[in-house]
Scaffold this motif. Sequence first.
Motif, mmCIF file in Angstrom:
data_model
loop_
_atom_site.group_PDB
_atom_site.id
_atom_site.type_symbol
_atom_site.label_atom_id
_atom_site.label_comp_id
_atom_site.label_asym_id
_atom_site.label_seq_id
_atom_site.Cartn_x
_atom_site.Cartn_y
_atom_site.Cartn_z
ATOM 1 N N ILE A 134 0.847 -1.200 0.000
ATOM 2 C CA ILE A 134 0.000 0.000 0.000
ATOM 3 C C ILE A 134 0.878 1.246 0.000
ATOM 4 C CG2 ILE A 134 -1.765 1.300 1.230
ATOM 5 C CD1 ILE A 134 -2.754 -1.358 2.361
ATOM 6 N N GLU A 135 0.681 2.071 -1.017
ATOM 7 C CA GLU A 135 1.426 3.327 -1.149
ATOM 8 C C GLU A 135 0.459 4.489 -0.998
ATOM 9 O OE1 GLU A 135 3.928 5.905 -4.493
ATOM 10 O OE2 GLU A 135 3.535 3.762 -4.833
ATOM 11 N N ILE A 136 0.684 5.331 -0.013
ATOM 12 C CA ILE A 136 -0.171 6.495 0.226
ATOM 13 C C ILE A 136 0.646 7.756 -0.047
ATOM 14 C CG2 ILE A 136 -1.575 7.762 1.902
ATOM 15 C CD1 ILE A 136 -2.023 5.105 3.356
ATOM 16 N N VAL A 137 0.120 8.603 -0.909
ATOM 17 C CA VAL A 137 0.789 9.844 -1.288
ATOM 18 C C VAL A 137 -0.088 11.019 -0.884
ATOM 19 C CG1 VAL A 137 1.730 11.210 -3.192
ATOM 20 C CG2 VAL A 137 1.918 8.708 -3.234
ATOM 21 N N GLY A 138 0.498 12.008 -0.242
ATOM 22 C CA GLY A 138 -0.213 13.245 0.096
ATOM 23 C C GLY A 138 0.386 14.408 -0.666
ATOM 24 N N SER A 139 -0.443 15.187 -1.330
ATOM 25 C CA SER A 139 0.040 16.333 -2.117
ATOM 26 C C SER A 139 -0.776 17.573 -1.801
ATOM 27 C CB SER A 139 -0.046 16.040 -3.617
ATOM 28 O OG SER A 139 0.713 14.906 -3.964
ATOM 29 N N ASP A 140 -0.121 18.715 -1.923
ATOM 30 C CA ASP A 140 -0.797 19.988 -1.696
ATOM 31 C C ASP A 140 -0.033 21.066 -2.458
ATOM 32 O OD1 ASP A 140 -3.012 20.751 0.721
ATOM 33 O OD2 ASP A 140 -1.927 22.446 -0.157
ATOM 34 N N ILE A 141 -0.706 22.175 -2.715
ATOM 35 C CA ILE A 141 -0.055 23.315 -3.362
ATOM 36 C C ILE A 141 0.682 24.183 -2.343
ATOM 37 C CG2 ILE A 141 -2.025 24.910 -3.185
ATOM 38 C CD1 ILE A 141 -1.385 25.836 -6.026
ATOM 39 N N ASP A 142 0.325 24.031 -1.068
ATOM 40 C CA ASP A 142 0.849 24.854 0.021
ATOM 41 C C ASP A 142 2.067 24.167 0.640
ATOM 42 O OD1 ASP A 142 1.331 26.197 2.435
ATOM 43 O OD2 ASP A 142 -0.785 26.638 2.761
ATOM 44 N N THR A 143 3.238 24.768 0.487
ATOM 45 C CA THR A 143 4.459 24.147 0.997
ATOM 46 C C THR A 143 4.544 24.158 2.518
ATOM 47 O OG1 THR A 143 5.614 26.265 0.686
ATOM 48 C CG2 THR A 143 5.781 24.640 -1.082
ATOM 49 N N ARG A 144 3.888 25.115 3.155
ATOM 50 C CA ARG A 144 3.923 25.169 4.624
ATOM 51 C C ARG A 144 3.223 23.965 5.225
ATOM 52 N NH1 ARG A 144 0.839 30.468 5.943
ATOM 53 N NH2 ARG A 144 -0.511 29.332 4.491
ATOM 54 N N VAL A 145 2.053 23.629 4.680
ATOM 55 C CA VAL A 145 1.302 22.508 5.247
ATOM 56 C C VAL A 145 2.004 21.182 4.968
ATOM 57 C CG1 VAL A 145 -0.890 23.744 5.159
ATOM 58 C CG2 VAL A 145 -0.252 22.264 3.245
ATOM 59 N N LEU A 146 2.732 21.102 3.865
ATOM 60 C CA LEU A 146 3.478 19.877 3.580
ATOM 61 C C LEU A 146 4.585 19.657 4.599
ATOM 62 C CD1 LEU A 146 3.702 20.081 -0.309
ATOM 63 C CD2 LEU A 146 2.349 18.456 1.043
ATOM 64 N N GLU A 147 5.232 20.742 5.009
ATOM 65 C CA GLU A 147 6.252 20.627 6.051
ATOM 66 C C GLU A 147 5.624 20.161 7.361
ATOM 67 O OE1 GLU A 147 8.156 24.405 6.310
ATOM 68 O OE2 GLU A 147 9.090 24.265 4.325
ATOM 69 N N ALA A 148 4.463 20.709 7.685
ATOM 70 C CA ALA A 148 3.762 20.309 8.912
ATOM 71 C C ALA A 148 3.322 18.843 8.822
ATOM 72 C CB ALA A 148 2.558 21.210 9.149
ATOM 73 N N ALA A 149 2.858 18.428 7.636
ATOM 74 C CA ALA A 149 2.419 17.045 7.445
ATOM 75 C C ALA A 149 3.568 16.073 7.644
ATOM 76 C CB ALA A 149 1.819 16.884 6.054
ATOM 77 N N ALA A 150 4.724 16.395 7.080
ATOM 78 C CA ALA A 150 5.888 15.515 7.214
ATOM 79 C C ALA A 150 6.336 15.418 8.681
ATOM 80 C CB ALA A 150 7.031 16.017 6.342
ATOM 81 N N ASN A 151 6.178 16.519 9.421
ATOM 82 C CA ASN A 151 6.523 16.515 10.843
ATOM 83 C C ASN A 151 5.521 15.696 11.655
ATOM 84 O OD1 ASN A 151 6.004 18.031 13.688
ATOM 85 N ND2 ASN A 151 8.191 17.985 13.186
ATOM 86 N N GLY A 152 4.242 15.782 11.278
ATOM 87 C CA GLY A 152 3.220 14.928 11.879
ATOM 88 C C GLY A 152 2.890 15.201 13.327
#
Length: 276
Positions: A134-152
Amino acid sequence: MTEDEFRKLAEFLYRRTGMVFNEAKRYYVERRILDRMAATSSDTFAGYFIILRGEMRREVEHLINAFTVNETYFYREDHQLECLARDLLPDRVRSKRAGEAIRIWSAPCSTGEEPYSIAMWLLENWPLVDTYDIEIVGSDIDTRVLEAAANGTYGKRALMRLPADVIAKYFNQVDEHAWQILDDLRQSVQFSRVNIMETRETRPQGRFDVIFCRNVLIYFDDESRRIAAENLFENLLPGGYICLGHTESMSRISPLFEVCRFSDAIVYRRPKEGRA
């Protein structure tokens, strides 16, 4: 901002995001523009717009980040997660062998609650979760939220719908007000910046069995919705499914998809090969 300045900015944002900002949103727009002008030491809108028109990538990125909406929490609209485990994935694996990939895309993923919710839900509720890759990918246009997502790391409000045993199982408590997703689970989700309006950004993501694209198309006009829908269609495997927000209807956006009604949710499917 003058009417002409407001129009120029709205057109600039529309071309890059598909989001529509009209006069009713002028106060919302002006507040964010003033913040960006201050951050770039621009005394006038004209001066700031020169920076944008010069395609200074980092400032365009900051501007887009300022206008994205990131309201979410874990297990949001969990009836679709029920549908994913009960109906969508069992259908998708009929044509797969054990060990083959199942690809799920959360776009936009905001601060990560949705893709992590998908991962936790499948671990808790789908008996075949260990049978497939199972491969789950999360994408967004907002780079700030991606940093927060990776931090979790999340606060109480984001976790309000999660059962206590799920929190205990998949989070480490950082302090009285914050919990962080376990390392193994964080590493199981890939994050990338993608604008779903841009074919050159969506195509490289490859094709998926299931796409979650919830509560973003409501910010687009009809033309932007059509473009986004066509891009997402190309990112689905034949027979793959797309889940929208409860106020959104693909039937009013594009004729490309089939409507699928399950006990837990209405979703949309790319027709299988050989079908119209």
